[in-house]
Enzyme design. Structure first.
Site, PDB file in Angstrom:
ATOM      1  N   ASP A 288       0.749  -1.284  -0.012  1.00  0.00           N
ATOM      2  CA  ASP A 288       0.047   0.055  -0.089  1.00  0.00           C
ATOM      3  C   ASP A 288       0.851   1.220  -0.001  1.00  0.00           C
ATOM      4  O   ASP A 288       1.774   1.450   1.053  1.00  0.00           O
ATOM      5  CB  ASP A 288      -0.770  -0.021   1.039  1.00  0.00           C
ATOM      6  CG  ASP A 288      -1.649   1.085   1.500  1.00  0.00           C
ATOM      7  OD1 ASP A 288      -1.655   2.318   0.529  1.00  0.00           O
ATOM      8  OD2 ASP A 288      -2.758   0.956   2.323  1.00  0.00           O
ATOM      9  N   HIS A 289       0.888   1.839  -1.067  1.00  0.00           N
ATOM     10  CA  HIS A 289       1.840   2.883  -1.185  1.00  0.00           C
ATOM     11  C   HIS A 289       1.633   4.172  -0.392  1.00  0.00           C
ATOM     12  O   HIS A 289       2.480   5.027   0.085  1.00  0.00           O
ATOM     13  CB  HIS A 289       1.914   3.691  -2.495  1.00  0.00           C
ATOM     14  CG  HIS A 289       3.134   4.121  -3.147  1.00  0.00           C
ATOM     15  ND1 HIS A 289       4.142   4.518  -2.577  1.00  0.00           N
ATOM     16  CD2 HIS A 289       3.860   3.999  -4.444  1.00  0.00           C
ATOM     17  CE1 HIS A 289       5.279   5.006  -3.063  1.00  0.00           C
ATOM     18  NE2 HIS A 289       4.987   4.648  -4.259  1.00  0.00           N
ATOM     19  N   ARG A 290       0.406   4.254   0.209  1.00  0.00           N
ATOM     20  CA  ARG A 290       0.301   5.372   1.251  1.00  0.00           C
ATOM     21  C   ARG A 290       0.971   5.051   2.561  1.00  0.00           C
ATOM     22  O   ARG A 290       1.419   5.965   3.264  1.00  0.00           O
ATOM     23  CB  ARG A 290      -1.304   5.526   1.597  1.00  0.00           C
ATOM     24  CG  ARG A 290      -2.363   5.607   0.552  1.00  0.00           C
ATOM     25  CD  ARG A 290      -3.631   5.365   0.830  1.00  0.00           C
ATOM     26  NE  ARG A 290      -3.913   4.042   1.342  1.00  0.00           N
ATOM     27  CZ  ARG A 290      -5.210   3.582   2.040  1.00  0.00           C
ATOM     28  NH1 ARG A 290      -6.051   4.519   1.927  1.00  0.00           N
ATOM     29  NH2 ARG A 290      -5.208   2.234   2.068  1.00  0.00           N
TER      30      ARG A 290
END
Length: 431
Positions: free
Chosen positions: A403-405
């Site tokens: 999850d790039h967040r």
């Protein structure tokens, strides 16, 4: 006054459940702690225990009823001094239902100070399900007249208001507009027209398949995925696994007390890697990053009609034999749909292993609220370059979805590198 037996919420996200069967019959004496019925959710079959004592006067929802809303009355207990027959013949409290036809628009309540779903301002009596639907739809509960007991707002009232959406008062949204929802797929009838009549069999979706579909669409739409792949030489792991299994003590029947699998090594390695790269052992929320103090690793288990992900808690602290026994127990109870919600909810990360089916590599969808998932392919014999010369090794390809967040590229690469080091030098995770 009779005691209501309510459909319990067996998980934070549960809205409806199936009443599989009653284990008590009308007229039976009930004691606190007695198991009354079995409830089937999308993931498991759970038992409902009595919290009061008395006589089971009336079964309101019969065996085999599907999609019973949470907090609906499913039965009545006659309390001390009450006549069970009188309770059984008396009125049953109103339950929430999805109406077959939308009722007339509910009359507007007298004007009062606006309130956000009853959480501020004058108190508004509404069921949890009604509040949840209203909140998602930005609908002001203060303007809805309830039709439930004592004027309580229930699901059908909110849905009736939504059916008249152009005139329904909405809560002022002060947040930035959210991303548009994906365009819905074509209607069922249009899809069926592509296939000749009689050339297919229709199998209705059960609650598990509906939940899987909803959660995967949600995950793919709301989580910005990226993927990192590595090839792991597992020759040393295979040798160590054989040595550990050969050293296992025999039980009373002469069988080994445990049998370590490659998947047990993978669970342990991923857990230790998360502890070594603690910034990747996180969960994203809109207000803060949750940094976990232990590595809880979910493991995808295939069961009839879908899959479930039981979680090995604090896997970094457990021996391979303990992990092996836990996974055997989880797998058996998962297939019997006997896992408790706390055994498959939450977690730091997950492992999805399709290697035993010959799959070389694949990318998995992250299981919310986790921030990573490791997709594991088959270990296969390949020619590699070792010390500048060709050599044959057993190689396993793995893909880490992030999850790039919560996990940036470099952080994800560090986590995957730590995992690869542990898998290729497995004795390091035994220290």
């Amino acid at each position: 006054m009779p005691i209501d037996i309510l459909m319990p919420a067996l998980s934070p996200t549960m809205e409806k459940g199936n009443l599989s069967r009653w284990l008590k019959k009308e007229g039976d004496t009930i004691k606190a702690g007695d198991v009354l019925a079995e409830i089937e959710t999308d993931k498991a079959t759970m038992e409902v225990e009595a919290v009061d004592e008395g006589v089971l006067a009336k079964i309101v929802v019969p065996d085999g009823t599907a999609d019973v809303p949470v907090n609906n009355v499913i039965g009545l207990i006659a309390g001390e001094g009450e006549d069970a027959k009188s309770v059984a013949s008396g009125p049953v409290p109103a339950n929430e239902k999805i109406p077959e036809a939308a009722p007339a628009a509910p009359a507007a309540a007298p004007p009062i100070a606006p309130a956000l779903n009853g959480e501020a301002g004058p108190r508004i009596f509404a069921s949890p399900l009604a509040r949840r639907i209203a909140k998602k739809s930005a609908l002001d509960l203060a303007a809805i007249q309830g039709s439930g007991p004592h004027g309580r707002i229930i699901e059908r009232d909110v849905k009736a208001a939504l059916a008249h959406a152009p005139t329904a008062p909405r809560i002022q949204d002060t947040k930035a507009p959210s991303a548009p929802l994906p365009t819905p797929g074509p209607p069922d009838e249009l899809i069926r027209q592509n296939f000749a009549a009689g050339s297919f069999e229709e199998i209705p979706h059960d609650s598990m398949r509906k939940t899987i579909a909803r959660r995967l669409v949600e995950a793919s739409r709301t989580i910005p995925h990226f993927y990192l792949t590595a090839d792991c030489n597992i020759d040393d792991l295979m040798s160590l696994r054989e040595a550990i299994n050969d050293a296992a003590l025999q039980d009373t029947e002469g069988k080994p007390s445990y049998k370590i699998s490659v998947n047990d090594f993978i669970i342990k390695a991923l857990a230790v890697a998360l502890i070594r790269v603690p910034d990747a052992n996180v969960t994203w929320t809109e207000s803060a990053m949750l940094k976990h103090k232990q590595a809880d690793v979910g493991v995808a288990v295939a069961i009839p009609g879908g899959l479930i992900t039981p979680i090995v808690r604090a896997a970094e602290t457990k021996t391979l034999s303990v992990i092996s026994r836990e996974m055997k127990d989880f797998s058996n109870r998962a297939r019997a749909r006997r896992l408790r919600p706390e055994e498959y909810q939450g977690g730091s990360t997950s492992v999805s292993n399709l290697g035993m089916f010959g799959t070389k590599s694949f990318s998995a969808i992250i299981n919310p609220p986790q921030a990573t998932i490791l997709a594991v392919g088959a270990g296969e014999t390949r020619v590699i370059v070792k010390d500048g010369t060709p050599a044959v090794a057993t190689v396993m390809s793995v893909t880490l979805s992030c999850d790039h967040r919560a996990v940036d590229g470099v952080l994800g690469a560090k986590l995957l590198a730590a995992f690869k080091t542990l898998i290729e030098h497995p004795a390091g995770m035994l220290a």
